[in-house]
Design a protein around this motif. Structure first.
Motif, short mmCIF file in Angstrom:
data_model
loop_
_atom_site.label_atom_id
_atom_site.label_comp_id
_atom_site.label_asym_id
_atom_site.label_seq_id
_atom_site.Cartn_x
_atom_site.Cartn_y
_atom_site.Cartn_z
N ALA A 111 0.85 -1.19 0.00
CA ALA A 111 0.00 0.00 0.00
C ALA A 111 0.88 1.24 0.00
O ALA A 111 1.95 1.25 0.61
CB ALA A 111 -0.90 -0.01 1.23
N CYS A 112 0.45 2.27 -0.70
CA CYS A 112 1.31 3.44 -0.93
C CYS A 112 0.61 4.73 -0.52
O CYS A 112 -0.59 4.91 -0.72
CB CYS A 112 1.68 3.51 -2.42
N GLY A 113 1.41 5.65 0.04
CA GLY A 113 0.89 6.93 0.52
C GLY A 113 0.55 7.92 -0.58
O GLY A 113 0.14 9.05 -0.27
N VAL A 114 0.68 7.53 -1.85
CA VAL A 114 0.17 8.37 -2.93
C VAL A 114 -1.34 8.19 -3.07
O VAL A 114 -2.02 8.98 -3.73
CB VAL A 114 0.92 8.07 -4.25
N THR A 115 -1.90 7.17 -2.42
CA THR A 115 -3.35 6.93 -2.46
C THR A 115 -4.17 8.19 -2.17
O THR A 115 -5.15 8.46 -2.88
CB THR A 115 -3.73 5.80 -1.48
N PRO A 116 -3.83 9.00 -1.15
CA PRO A 116 -4.62 10.21 -0.91
C PRO A 116 -4.66 11.16 -2.11
O PRO A 116 -5.65 11.87 -2.29
CB PRO A 116 -3.91 10.86 0.28
N GLN A 117 -3.59 11.18 -2.92
CA GLN A 117 -3.61 12.07 -4.08
C GLN A 117 -4.68 11.64 -5.08
O GLN A 117 -5.31 12.47 -5.73
CB GLN A 117 -2.23 12.12 -4.73
N VAL A 118 -4.90 10.32 -5.18
CA VAL A 118 -5.97 9.82 -6.04
C VAL A 118 -7.34 10.15 -5.43
O VAL A 118 -8.29 10.54 -6.14
CB VAL A 118 -5.82 8.31 -6.25
N ALA A 119 -7.45 10.04 -4.10
CA ALA A 119 -8.70 10.41 -3.43
C ALA A 119 -9.03 11.89 -3.64
O ALA A 119 -10.20 12.27 -3.76
CB ALA A 119 -8.60 10.10 -1.94
N LEU A 120 -8.00 12.72 -3.72
CA LEU A 120 -8.22 14.15 -3.93
C LEU A 120 -8.81 14.44 -5.31
O LEU A 120 -9.57 15.39 -5.48
CB LEU A 120 -6.89 14.90 -3.78
N GLU A 121 -8.47 13.59 -6.28
CA GLU A 121 -9.03 13.77 -7.62
C GLU A 121 -10.55 13.64 -7.60
O GLU A 121 -11.24 14.30 -8.36
CB GLU A 121 -8.42 12.75 -8.58
N THR A 122 -11.05 12.75 -6.73
CA THR A 122 -12.49 12.53 -6.62
C THR A 122 -13.15 13.57 -5.72
O THR A 122 -14.21 14.11 -6.04
CB THR A 122 -12.77 11.12 -6.07
N ALA A 123 -12.54 13.85 -4.58
CA ALA A 123 -13.12 14.78 -3.62
C ALA A 123 -13.12 16.22 -4.13
O ALA A 123 -13.99 17.01 -3.79
CB ALA A 123 -12.37 14.69 -2.29
N ARG A 124 -12.08 16.59 -4.87
CA ARG A 124 -11.97 17.91 -5.50
C ARG A 124 -12.05 19.07 -4.50
O ARG A 124 -12.86 19.98 -4.66
CB ARG A 124 -13.01 18.08 -6.60
N PRO A 125 -11.23 19.07 -3.43
CA PRO A 125 -11.22 20.23 -2.54
C PRO A 125 -10.73 21.47 -3.28
O PRO A 125 -9.97 21.36 -4.26
CB PRO A 125 -10.23 19.81 -1.45
N PRO A 126 -11.15 22.65 -2.85
CA PRO A 126 -10.74 23.87 -3.56
C PRO A 126 -9.23 24.08 -3.57
O PRO A 126 -8.68 24.64 -4.51
CB PRO A 126 -11.45 24.98 -2.80
N LEU A 127 -8.56 23.61 -2.52
CA LEU A 127 -7.10 23.68 -2.44
C LEU A 127 -6.58 22.45 -1.73
O LEU A 127 -7.13 22.05 -0.70
CB LEU A 127 -6.64 24.94 -1.69
N CYS A 128 -5.53 21.87 -2.25
CA CYS A 128 -4.80 20.82 -1.55
C CYS A 128 -3.35 20.89 -1.99
O CYS A 128 -3.05 21.15 -3.16
CB CYS A 128 -5.37 19.44 -1.85
#
Length: 272
Positions: A234-251
Motif C-alpha cells: 500500500a502506498c501513501g500516494v493513495t490520498p492524491q488519487v482520493a483528492l481527484e475525486t473529492a476535488r477540494p478547492p485547495l490541496c
C-alpha cells in the motif's frame, strides 16, 4: 561483499542528518526524491488541506490505515511540526510540492511559502522508504535503490473505504523479489504497521488491476529479473488519487518520492 555488508557500510557513511538534509532542501540544494536518504529516520507523505476538509480526510486515514498510516497532524494554520523535527517547517522542507485546485494538479513548486494560509492543516503519513531500511538491513535488495530511481507506483482496483467526501482505489508501490525474499519481506514489514505494513499483493499484477507493469503511474520503472515476483505494498500516494475525486478547492501534497524527512527514528514505529 554481501548486500547486508554493503548496507551497513553505506549507513556508516551517511552524509547528512535529517535536519541538515531539510536545510539543504530549504535552500534549494536538494530537489529530488529522498529514497535512501537519512537511513534510520522516518520519512512521510504529506497532505495539506483547508480546515473544513480536515475532518473528512482524518476519517479517511482512520478507515484506511494501510495506504494512509497517520503519524502526525498539525494545528490549524501552524506550519511547524516540532514532534517530527527540530525547526521543521512544512512550507520549505520538502524537495517538491504539488498544488491542486478542485482536484486538478495546477503546478509543482519547490516551496509553498506563498501558498500558505492560516486555515491549513498538515497531515503526515508513514512512507515505504522507512521499511526499505529494515529490508536492506536483512540483506534484501531494493531494486529502485540499486538502480538509483524513484520507486514504481501503480493505481489498482483495490477499493479504499469511503469517508465523507473522500473515496479512492489504492495506489501501491512495487519491489521485485525472489519468492523466498518476498516471504521474508512479509515477516519484516508486518512489524511496521505505521509505514504501510506487510505487502497487500504478491505476483500477477493484473489481479489488482495493473495491466502493464513496465509503465508505472507514478515514479520510475525498475528491472524485474527472471524468477522474481512483483511485490506490492500500500502506498501513501493513495490520498492524491482520493483528492481527484473529492476535488477540494485547495490541496497541497509532496511530489511522489519527494518525502518529508523527519527526526523520528524508524525504530520508534516498529512493533516488537
Amino acid at each position: 561483499m554481501t548486500l547486508k555488508a554493503q548496507y551497513t557500510e553505506h549507513s556508516m557513511q551517511v552524509a547528512y542528518t535529517p535536519k541538515q538534509l531539510r536545510a539543504r532542501i530549504r535552500y534549494g540544494e536538494y530537489q529530488t526524491n529522498t529514497s535512501g536518504q537519512c537511513q534510520g529516520f522516518v520519512q512521510g507523505n504529506v497532505v495539506i488541506l483547508p480546515e473544513d476538509w480536515a475532518a473528512d480526510f482524518l476519517r479517511f486515514c482512520q478507515l484506511n490505515p494501510r495506504p494512509c498510516p497517520l503519524i502526525a497532524m498539525s494545528q490549524v494554520g501552524d506550519p511547524l511540526l516540532p514532534e517530527l523535527g527540530d525547526e521543521l517547517d512544512i512550507r520549505t522542507d520538502i524537495p517538491r510540492y504539488r498544488i491542486f485546485h478542485g482536484g486538478e494538479l495546477m503546478q509543482e513548486v519547490m516551496d509553498i511559502v506563498n501558498h500558505w494560509r492560516d486555515d491549513l492543516v498538515t497531515f503526515v503519513l508513514g512512507c515505504s522508504f522507512s521499511f526499505e531500511e529494515a529490508l536492506l538491513a536483512d540483506g534484501l535488495e531494493i531494486r529502485n535503490i540499486t538502480e538509483g530511481v524513484n520507486v514504481p507506483m501503480y493505481r489498482t482496483n483495490i477499493p479504499c473505504r469511503k469517508a465523507g467526501r473522500f473515496s479512492s482505489d489504492m495506489v501501491v508501490s512495487m519491489r521485485p523479489m525472489l519468492a523466498a525474499d518476498a516471504i521474508r519481506a512479509v515477516q519484516i514489514c508486518t512489524r511496521f504497521p505505521s509505514v504501510h505494513g506487510a505487502p497487500v499483493h504478491i505476483g500477477d499484477p493484473s489481479l489488482i488491476g495493473i495491466h502493464d507493469i513496465s509503465s508505472p503511474d507514478f515514479g520510475d520503472a525498475v528491472s524485474i529479473h527472471e524468477g522474481e515476483l512483483p511485490v506490492f505494498w500500500a502506498c501513501g500516494v493513495t490520498p492524491q488519487v482520493a483528492l481527484e475525486t473529492a476535488r477540494p478547492p485547495l490541496c497541497i501534497t509532496h511530489s511522489p518520492g519527494c518525502m518529508l524527512v523527519t527526526d523520528l527514528p524508524n525504530s520508534k514505529l516498529a512493533v516488537l
